[in-house]
Design an enzyme around this catalytic site. Structure first.
Site, short mmCIF file in Angstrom:
data_model
loop_
_atom_site.label_atom_id
_atom_site.label_comp_id
_atom_site.label_asym_id
_atom_site.label_seq_id
_atom_site.Cartn_x
_atom_site.Cartn_y
_atom_site.Cartn_z
N ILE A 1 -6.91 -3.07 -15.30
CA ILE A 1 -7.91 -2.80 -14.38
C ILE A 1 -8.87 -3.89 -14.22
O ILE A 1 -9.17 -4.34 -15.45
CB ILE A 1 -8.57 -1.41 -14.64
CG1 ILE A 1 -7.68 -0.26 -14.65
CG2 ILE A 1 -9.78 -1.22 -13.69
CD1 ILE A 1 -8.47 0.78 -15.39
N CYS A 2 -9.34 -4.66 -13.26
CA CYS A 2 -10.18 -5.60 -13.16
C CYS A 2 -11.56 -4.87 -12.98
O CYS A 2 -11.98 -4.62 -11.66
CB CYS A 2 -9.88 -6.49 -12.04
SG CYS A 2 -10.95 -7.84 -11.71
#
Lengths: 194, 138
Positions: free
Chosen positions: B78-79
């Site tokens: 996840i960014c």
């Protein structure tokens, strides 16, 4: 870590009083929750409060500040925060509890500012000092130049005449002249730097 | 950690006790109603290191259903800036989950990140080792 304890509590109260157990825990939360450290979630020890109003244990907050020394933000609201902008909270009787923390520096001291008194003297004194300062700097080099100039051209009749060349007095005079010249140059140099 | 006991689980978080030796949690997250992910369920894995409150947990999507989202890579990474640079020790599991659900909810178009194929091939197993560049408002 408190989450490990909570299932045990529920298990103990599971005999049919689970409805009763919940209000009990929530009451506990409401009584202590207002003074929990925002980092370790326990009741704050060595409590400090930030300028933005958030409460922490000083050891917790100090560790966080050390974690990111170049970017010190309040963990809750990300306001700027620093060691000297944090206020310790002293409850009644809390001064007796001293545990030696070797690594952690002591809590920052509370700052007590003196009540303001209205005297007009400080302002007046500052203005006076400023005036004297500027006058001294401005006047000195000009006086010096004037005296060397007149001496070199022998136009000054009020002073004793310059000693004849070759005498020890003449050499002394030259020596003094050089010294003063150097002092003057140093002074001007200092003025330029400053 | 105590914040996620049971009461305040907010929108759509419920704890699976499966792998909770307290350093590894699995949280079920449901897409918020009225968004692209409505009705979908995802699994989030939290791994807490020894420096936990001061260092962010490692959070990634696991399981068969990984959301298709411009900030979520197909390997579950996840960014999200609060998982690395903008981490704060005052963040809880609950607030991290809320952030992720909110990130999903604000998605207009379901698609993978543009560099997905390259990243998934080259990245480390630990998303925290990735040097993220944050573009969006998260």
């Amino acid at each position: 870590m408190a989450s490990a304890a909570s299932p045990g509590d529920e298990g103990g109260a599971s005999g049919g009083g689970s409805d009763k157990a919940e209000p009990g825990t929530s009451a506990d939360n409401s009584s202590t929750g207002a003074f929990e450290c925002n980092i370790c979630l326990d009741t704050a020890k060595d409590a400090v409060v930030s300028m933005c109003g958030h409460l922490f244990c000083w050891p917790c907050l100090h560790q966080w500040l050390e974690t990111r020394p170049n970017r010190q933000l309040c963990p809750v609201c990300k306001a700027g925060i620093s060691k000297d902008k944090v206020i310790p909270l002293y409850g009644r009787g809390s001064t007796n509890q001293q545990d030696p923390r070797d690594k952690i520096p002591p809590r920052p001291q509370g700052q007590r500012s003196e009540p303001e008194t209205n005297t007009n003297f400080p302002g007046f004194g500052f203005a006076d000092a400023g005036f004297q300062m500027s006058f001294g700097i401005g006047a000195f080099p000009f006086g010096f130049f004037a005296s060397t100039f007149t001496n070199g051209n022998n136009l000054n009749t009020g002073r004793p005449p310059a000693p004849a060349p070759g005498t020890p007095q003449f050499q002394e005079d030259q020596f003094l002249n050089k010294i003063f010249l150097w002092v003057a140059m140093l002074f001007i140099f200092w003025l330029l730097i400053a | 950690m105590a914040l996620l006991k049971d009461p305040p689980s907010g929108v759509e978080i419920d704890m699976n006790k499966i792998s909770s030796n307290l350093s590894e949690w699995i949280v079920d997250v449901t897409g918020a109603a009225g968004t692209n992910y409505e009705g979908e369920t995802f699994q989030l894995q939290f791994k807490f290191g020894p420096r936990y409150p001061f260092d962010s947990p490692q959070v990634l999507f696991i399981g068969s259903n990984i959301p298709v989202h411009p900030h979520v890579y197909s390997n579950g990474h996840i960014c999200l800036s609060i998982l690395t640079d903008d981490w704060s020790p005052a963040l809880s599991v609950q607030s991290v989950c809320l952030s992720i659900v909110s990130m999903l909810s604000s998605c207009k178009e379901k698609k993978r990140p543009p560099d997905n194929a390259f990243y998934v091939k080259t990245c480390s197993k630990n998303p925290k080792k990735t040097r993220w560049w944050y573009h969006g408002k998260f």
